[in-house]
Design a protein around this motif. Structure first.
Motif, PDB file in Angstrom:
ATOM      1  N   THR A   1       0.752  -0.928  -0.155  1.00 55.06           N
ATOM      2  CA  THR A   1       0.037   0.135  -0.007  1.00 55.06           C
ATOM      3  C   THR A   1       0.826   1.400   0.024  1.00 55.06           C
ATOM      4  OG1 THR A   1      -0.299  -0.157   2.389  1.00 55.06           O
ATOM      5  CG2 THR A   1      -2.009  -0.825   1.232  1.00 55.06           C
TER       6      THR A   1
ATOM      7  N   TYR B   1      -7.506  -0.855   7.195  1.00 55.53           N
ATOM      8  CA  TYR B   1      -6.975  -1.653   8.084  1.00 55.53           C
ATOM      9  C   TYR B   1      -7.482  -1.493   9.550  1.00 55.53           C
ATOM     10  CZ  TYR B   1      -2.392  -1.793   5.178  1.00 55.53           C
ATOM     11  OH  TYR B   1      -1.459  -2.026   4.268  1.00 55.53           O
TER      12      TYR B   1
ATOM     13  N   LEU C   1      -9.008  -5.304   2.348  1.00 58.39           N
ATOM     14  CA  LEU C   1      -8.490  -5.494   3.466  1.00 58.39           C
ATOM     15  C   LEU C   1      -9.385  -6.250   4.648  1.00 58.39           C
ATOM     16  CD1 LEU C   1      -6.756  -1.939   3.737  1.00 58.39           C
ATOM     17  CD2 LEU C   1      -5.576  -4.102   3.576  1.00 58.39           C
TER      18      LEU C   1
ATOM     19  N   LEU D   1      -5.159  -2.853  -4.303  1.00 53.75           N
ATOM     20  CA  LEU D   1      -4.539  -2.164  -3.165  1.00 53.75           C
ATOM     21  C   LEU D   1      -3.546  -1.009  -3.838  1.00 53.75           C
ATOM     22  CD1 LEU D   1      -3.897  -4.784  -0.501  1.00 53.75           C
ATOM     23  CD2 LEU D   1      -5.798  -3.151  -0.645  1.00 53.75           C
TER      24      LEU D   1
ATOM     25  N   VAL E   1     -10.985  -1.020  -1.881  1.00 56.89           N
ATOM     26  CA  VAL E   1      -9.771  -1.309  -1.014  1.00 56.89           C
ATOM     27  C   VAL E   1     -10.493  -1.749   0.416  1.00 56.89           C
ATOM     28  CG1 VAL E   1      -8.234   0.125   0.617  1.00 56.89           C
ATOM     29  CG2 VAL E   1      -8.497   0.433  -1.907  1.00 56.89           C
TER      30      VAL E   1
ATOM     31  N   LEU F   1      -7.423   3.530   3.155  1.00 60.44           N
ATOM     32  CA  LEU F   1      -6.543   2.473   3.547  1.00 60.44           C
ATOM     33  C   LEU F   1      -6.594   2.539   5.137  1.00 60.44           C
ATOM     34  CD1 LEU F   1      -3.465   3.119   0.996  1.00 60.44           C
ATOM     35  CD2 LEU F   1      -4.841   1.245   1.324  1.00 60.44           C
TER      36      LEU F   1
ATOM     37  N   GLN G   1      -6.983   8.362  -0.537  1.00 58.27           N
ATOM     38  CA  GLN G   1      -6.648   7.171  -0.561  1.00 58.27           C
ATOM     39  C   GLN G   1      -6.089   6.512   0.676  1.00 58.27           C
ATOM     40  OE1 GLN G   1      -7.520   4.756  -2.851  1.00 58.27           O
ATOM     41  NE2 GLN G   1      -5.810   3.241  -2.828  1.00 58.27           N
TER      42      GLN G   1
ATOM     43  N   GLY H   1       1.853   1.640  -3.536  1.00 58.02           N
ATOM     44  CA  GLY H   1       0.884   2.295  -4.257  1.00 58.02           C
ATOM     45  C   GLY H   1       0.691   3.571  -3.992  1.00 58.02           C
TER      46      GLY H   1
END
Length: 380
Positions: free
Chosen positions: A40, A69, A362, A350, A358, A65, A61, A43
């Motif tokens: 990530t 997570y 995850l 990802l 996303v 993420l 983004q 990315g």
């Protein structure tokens, strides 16, 4: 001779009576977590360039993420037994939401694929990428394996209903991916080769009727464009031609970070989403692609390792399905950008900009970590 019983001596605060580590108590698979963080981060570096050096895009983004997570950690805390109990109810809720998309969904670019609740927009079909393998694994885990005709038929119905609702949106690419996630559970359940061979023969026999009566005109055009993108250089073939140009111009070392002319000059459409790997290839060259593929490979190997060491058939099928499905996403996106597959709008997992996708990916890795926890507990 009586059975030998191993007994541990009484321990003090030291020695073998150690408490489980914090990592084990919170059900984290450290190798998998480190690989995901590396992927990530890589990315986000590529996204910054692909989005025209937009800090807002990277922050957006990054927020997805971060949410992903958090959900991954929470998903890892749920036992597999609870996942199995929840699977049919999650499936019913998912079907209800997909049906709601047909009637009250939000449209964009000629498709009606989103729901908006309180100003928050999400794509229910992404959630079904997790729910479908869950419910198929739940269905098969309570039956004799390898699956017989009844079990296969029931599994096909379970994956076919949401796939049909998604085709209506229309979103053929996502419906095929969801079908693949369910079929991967069947494969991991030990599906006999005669059934696999029969399915291949049936698919080949139905190819012509599907072309004539099943596919819409724009879907046929995507396939024809894949076979000959030069037939419409300024129209349907533009994306593929520009992505190939970007990939080829990168060479071994690439042009350097932030130096992608194809995206910076707006020759490459969707450069921060579906075609982001073309930007990576132009800027970082073949060595950048090898690095990315190496990270993906290690994640896949870790996923299969977790599946091999799972203690239950439900855990093995889920781990194998989640890992195989992740591989399919990678394969389809890379094949699409390289002109080897039709353009179906599948993001690079990802790495491409995305919200629901996303978070869903995850969350799937959170389930993998829950399976990993079961494996380690069973091995103790």
């Amino acid at each position: 001779m009586g059975d030998y019983v191993r007994q541990l001596p009484h321990q003090g605060s030291h020695d073998m009576a150690r408490r489980p580590s914090v990592v084990r108590r919170v059900h984290i698979d450290v190798p998998l977590l480190l690989l995901l963080l590396l992927l990530t981060f890589y990315g986000l570096v590529v996204l910054y360039s692909a989005s025209g050096q937009s800090a807002a895009a990277v922050i957006r983004q990054g927020s997805y993420l971060a949410l992903g997570y958090v959900i991954m950690i929470l998903a890892a805390q749920i036992s597999l037994q609870r996942y199995a109990r929840l699977a049919p109810w999650l499936y019913l809720v998912g079907l209800t939401i997909l049906a709601a998309v047909v009637f009250v969904g939000v449209g964009a670019k000629g498709a009606q694929r989103w729901l908006e609740v309180g100003g928050f927009r999400f794509q229910p079909s992404e959630i079904m990428k997790l729910v479908v393998p869950l419910v198929v694994a739940w269905f098969l885990a309570g039956r004799a394996l390898p699956p017989g005709l009844f079990s296969i038929g029931g599994s096909l119905i379970l994956l076919g209903l949401p796939a049909m609702l998604i085709v209506i949106q229309p979103d053929l690419g996502t419906s095929l991916l969801i079908a693949a996630s369910g079929l991967s559970v069947l494969f991991m359940a030990g599906l006999r080769w005669r059934y696999i061979f029969g399915a291949v023969v049936l698919a080949a026999a139905s190819a012509w009727p599907a072309w004539m009566y099943g596919l819409k005109d724009y879907q046929k055009q995507r396939i024809l464009t894949m076979l000959n993108p030069d037939s419409d250089k300024l129209g349907a073939g533009w994306n593929i031609i520009q992505s190939k140009t970007a990939i080829g111009s990168g060479g071994w070392q690439g042009k350097g970070w932030l130096q992608s002319t194809q995206s910076r000059l707006d020759f490459l459409p969707e450069s921060h989403t579906d075609f982001i790997i073309a930007v990576l290839a132009e800027e970082h060259g073949l060595q950048g692609i090898i690095l990315l593929m190496g990270i993906y490979l290690l994640i896949l190997l870790r996923g299969f390792w977790i599946g091999v060491h799972a203690q239950t058939s439900f855990g093995r099928m889920m781990a194998g399905s989640l890992t195989l499905t992740f591989f399919v996403y990678i394969f389809v996106n890379m094949g699409m950008v390289a002109g080897l597959m039709p353009v179906v709008g599948v993001p690079l997992p990802l790495v491409s900009a995305g919200g629901t996708s996303v978070v869903t990916l995850l969350a799937g890795f959170g389930i993998l970590m829950a399976i990993s926890t079961e494996s380690r507990s069973g091995a103790m």
